[in-house]
Design a protein around this motif. Structure first.
Motif, mmCIF file in Angstrom:
data_model
loop_
_atom_site.group_PDB
_atom_site.id
_atom_site.type_symbol
_atom_site.label_atom_id
_atom_site.label_comp_id
_atom_site.label_asym_id
_atom_site.label_seq_id
_atom_site.Cartn_x
_atom_site.Cartn_y
_atom_site.Cartn_z
ATOM 1 N N LYS A 5 1.138 -1.060 -0.101
ATOM 2 C CA LYS A 5 0.509 0.055 -0.099
ATOM 3 C C LYS A 5 0.873 1.372 -0.201
ATOM 4 O O LYS A 5 0.696 2.649 -0.619
ATOM 5 C CB LYS A 5 -0.755 -0.453 1.213
ATOM 6 N N ASP A 6 1.876 1.255 0.752
ATOM 7 C CA ASP A 6 2.179 2.250 1.078
ATOM 8 C C ASP A 6 4.153 1.592 2.025
ATOM 9 O O ASP A 6 3.869 0.874 1.878
ATOM 10 C CB ASP A 6 2.102 3.230 1.785
ATOM 11 N N ARG A 7 4.629 2.823 2.026
ATOM 12 C CA ARG A 7 6.271 2.402 2.715
ATOM 13 C C ARG A 7 6.137 1.863 4.476
ATOM 14 O O ARG A 7 6.792 0.800 4.783
ATOM 15 C CB ARG A 7 7.374 3.709 3.010
ATOM 16 N N THR A 8 4.904 2.276 4.499
ATOM 17 C CA THR A 8 4.576 2.001 5.879
ATOM 18 C C THR A 8 4.046 0.747 5.864
ATOM 19 O O THR A 8 4.330 -0.318 6.642
ATOM 20 C CB THR A 8 2.963 2.898 7.253
ATOM 21 N N ASP A 9 3.397 -0.128 5.016
ATOM 22 C CA ASP A 9 2.781 -1.331 4.989
ATOM 23 C C ASP A 9 4.178 -1.891 4.928
ATOM 24 O O ASP A 9 3.790 -3.319 5.677
ATOM 25 C CB ASP A 9 1.241 -1.339 3.797
ATOM 26 N N ALA A 10 4.948 -1.407 4.295
ATOM 27 C CA ALA A 10 6.154 -2.427 3.567
ATOM 28 C C ALA A 10 7.101 -2.418 4.904
ATOM 29 O O ALA A 10 7.583 -3.909 4.872
ATOM 30 C CB ALA A 10 6.739 -1.573 2.539
ATOM 31 N N GLY A 11 6.882 -1.878 5.665
ATOM 32 C CA GLY A 11 7.932 -1.692 7.129
ATOM 33 C C GLY A 11 7.276 -2.697 7.523
ATOM 34 O O GLY A 11 8.175 -3.978 8.317
ATOM 35 N N LYS A 12 6.463 -2.976 8.250
ATOM 36 C CA LYS A 12 5.784 -3.679 9.103
ATOM 37 C C LYS A 12 5.520 -4.824 8.135
ATOM 38 O O LYS A 12 6.166 -6.591 8.871
ATOM 39 C CB LYS A 12 3.905 -3.452 8.973
ATOM 40 N N ARG A 13 5.614 -5.284 6.636
ATOM 41 C CA ARG A 13 6.080 -6.345 6.668
ATOM 42 C C ARG A 13 7.190 -7.249 6.279
ATOM 43 O O ARG A 13 7.271 -8.272 6.802
ATOM 44 C CB ARG A 13 5.510 -6.387 4.805
ATOM 45 N N LEU A 14 7.988 -5.870 6.592
ATOM 46 C CA LEU A 14 8.915 -6.583 6.152
ATOM 47 C C LEU A 14 9.928 -6.827 7.686
ATOM 48 O O LEU A 14 10.855 -7.661 8.284
ATOM 49 C CB LEU A 14 10.282 -4.764 5.976
ATOM 50 N N ALA A 15 9.210 -6.479 9.234
ATOM 51 C CA ALA A 15 9.419 -6.915 10.166
ATOM 52 C C ALA A 15 9.106 -7.941 9.681
ATOM 53 O O ALA A 15 10.002 -8.821 11.464
ATOM 54 C CB ALA A 15 8.833 -5.722 11.503
ATOM 55 N N GLU A 16 8.296 -9.072 9.478
ATOM 56 C CA GLU A 16 7.728 -10.374 10.429
ATOM 57 C C GLU A 16 9.439 -11.104 9.578
ATOM 58 O O GLU A 16 9.698 -11.929 10.567
ATOM 59 C CB GLU A 16 6.154 -10.381 9.549
ATOM 60 N N GLU A 17 9.655 -10.471 8.603
ATOM 61 C CA GLU A 17 10.892 -11.419 7.971
ATOM 62 C C GLU A 17 11.856 -11.322 8.905
ATOM 63 O O GLU A 17 12.809 -11.554 8.946
ATOM 64 C CB GLU A 17 10.981 -11.169 6.943
ATOM 65 N N LEU A 18 12.606 -10.264 10.077
ATOM 66 C CA LEU A 18 13.516 -9.718 10.267
ATOM 67 C C LEU A 18 13.191 -10.586 11.987
ATOM 68 O O LEU A 18 13.281 -9.397 12.981
ATOM 69 C CB LEU A 18 13.715 -8.458 10.758
ATOM 70 N N GLU A 19 11.728 -11.130 12.307
ATOM 71 C CA GLU A 19 11.261 -11.062 13.822
ATOM 72 C C GLU A 19 12.797 -11.506 14.527
ATOM 73 O O GLU A 19 12.766 -11.403 15.826
ATOM 74 C CB GLU A 19 10.835 -12.030 13.863
ATOM 75 N N GLU A 20 13.463 -12.408 14.027
ATOM 76 C CA GLU A 20 14.996 -13.339 14.615
ATOM 77 C C GLU A 20 15.785 -11.667 15.471
ATOM 78 O O GLU A 20 16.504 -12.388 16.282
ATOM 79 C CB GLU A 20 15.716 -14.013 14.057
ATOM 80 N N TYR A 21 15.717 -10.607 15.198
ATOM 81 C CA TYR A 21 16.248 -9.634 15.977
ATOM 82 C C TYR A 21 15.897 -8.761 16.812
ATOM 83 O O TYR A 21 16.816 -7.352 17.060
ATOM 84 C CB TYR A 21 16.848 -8.684 14.209
#
Length: 216
Positions: A5-21
Motif C-alpha cells: 500500500k505504501d512504505r508504512t505497509d512495506a515496513g510492517k511486512r519487512l518487520a515480520e521477516e526480521l523478527e529474529e533481531y
C-alpha cells in the motif's frame, strides 16, 4: 504478486521477516534516506530496535537522472557503474559535476538528519541497511562499502522489493539479504507500491525523532 500500500505497509511486512533481531541491543537499523526511513521506522517500532540513517546519494546520468551511473556515501566512498559510463560515453567532467552537486546534498542531509547526534558507531554490531527497494543497487552498494569500513560484526540488507539480479548480487556481498519480493519483469521500485509519493525532509526528521523517543 505482492503490492505494498505504501512504505508504512512495506515496513510492517519487512518487520515480520526480521523478527529474529527483535529487542537486541547489538542490532542497529540504518535507513537510506529518504524513502528508506518510513520503511525502517516501522521495523524499529515493531521490533524495538535502534534506528539511525546512513546517507547515500545516487549519481544520475546527466539528462537521465533516474538512471544511476554510480553513488556516493558518507565516509567518502564512491561507486561507479562503468558499464553505464562507458556505454553512454559520459565524460570525466560530467561525472565530476554530478559528484560535486550530490556531495553538497549529502552534506546537507548529514547536518539536517543527524544534527546533534553522536557519530555513528557500528563496531561489533549487526547493522541492517534498509531502503524502500533496489533497482540497480548502486546506492546500496555504496552504503555497504562505506559501512564495512566501520567494522560492524554483520551487515544485513533488507528491502521490501528488488530486482532479482540486485538481490542475488548482494547475497554474495553481505552476511544476509532479505528481499520480500523479486518480481519479474521488475519495472522499477515504485511499480510495486500503490502510494510511492516522495518522502519529505520533514517526514524523515519527524520519524527519526519519534524513533529516538521510543528508545529512551
Amino acid at each position: 504478486m505482492v503490492v505494498f500500500k505504501d512504505r508504512t505497509d512495506a515496513g510492517k511486512r519487512l518487520a515480520e521477516e526480521l523478527e529474529e533481531y527483535a529487542g537486541r541491543d547489538d542490532v542497529i537499523l540504518l535507513a537510506l534516506p529518504r524513502g528508506g526511513v518510513p520503511v525502517a521506522f516501522e521495523v524499529a517500532k515493531e521490533l524495538d530496535l535502534e534506528l539511525d540513517v546512513f546517507i547515500v546519494r545516487k549519481l544520475g546520468v546527466p539528462g537521465y537522472e533516474e538512471l544511476a551511473m554510480g553513488a556516493i556515501s558518507s565516509g567518502g566512498v564512491k561507486v561507479m557503474n562503468m558499464s553505464v559510463v562507458d556505454s553512454l560515453q559520459i565524460s570525466g567532467e560530467d561525472i565530476d559535476s554530478v559528484v560535486e552537486a550530490e556531495r553538497k546534498e549529502l552534506e546537507r542531509r548529514e547536518e539536517l538528519y543527524r544534527k546533534g547526534k553522536a557519530k555513528l558507531d557500528v563496531t561489533g554490531r549487526t547493522a541492517i541497511l534498509i531502503d524502500d527497494g533496489l533497482a540497480t543497487g548502486a546506492t546500496m552498494k555504496a552504503a555497504v562499502q562505506a559501512l564495512r569500513a566501520q567494522k560492524p560484526e554483520n551487515i544485513v540488507v533488507a528491502v521490501p522489493t528488488a530486482s532479482k539480479e540486485a538481490c542475488e548480487e548482494f547475497a554474495a556481498d553481505v552476511d544476509k539479504t532479505v528481499c520480500l519480493t523479486t518480481p519479474e519483469p521488475f519495472y522499477g521500485v515504485g511499480a510495486w507500491y500503490e502510494d510511492f509519493a516522495q518522502t519529505s525532509d520533514r517526514e524523515v526528521c519527524d520519524l527519526l525523532k519519534k524513533a529516538e523517543d521510543m528508545n529512551r
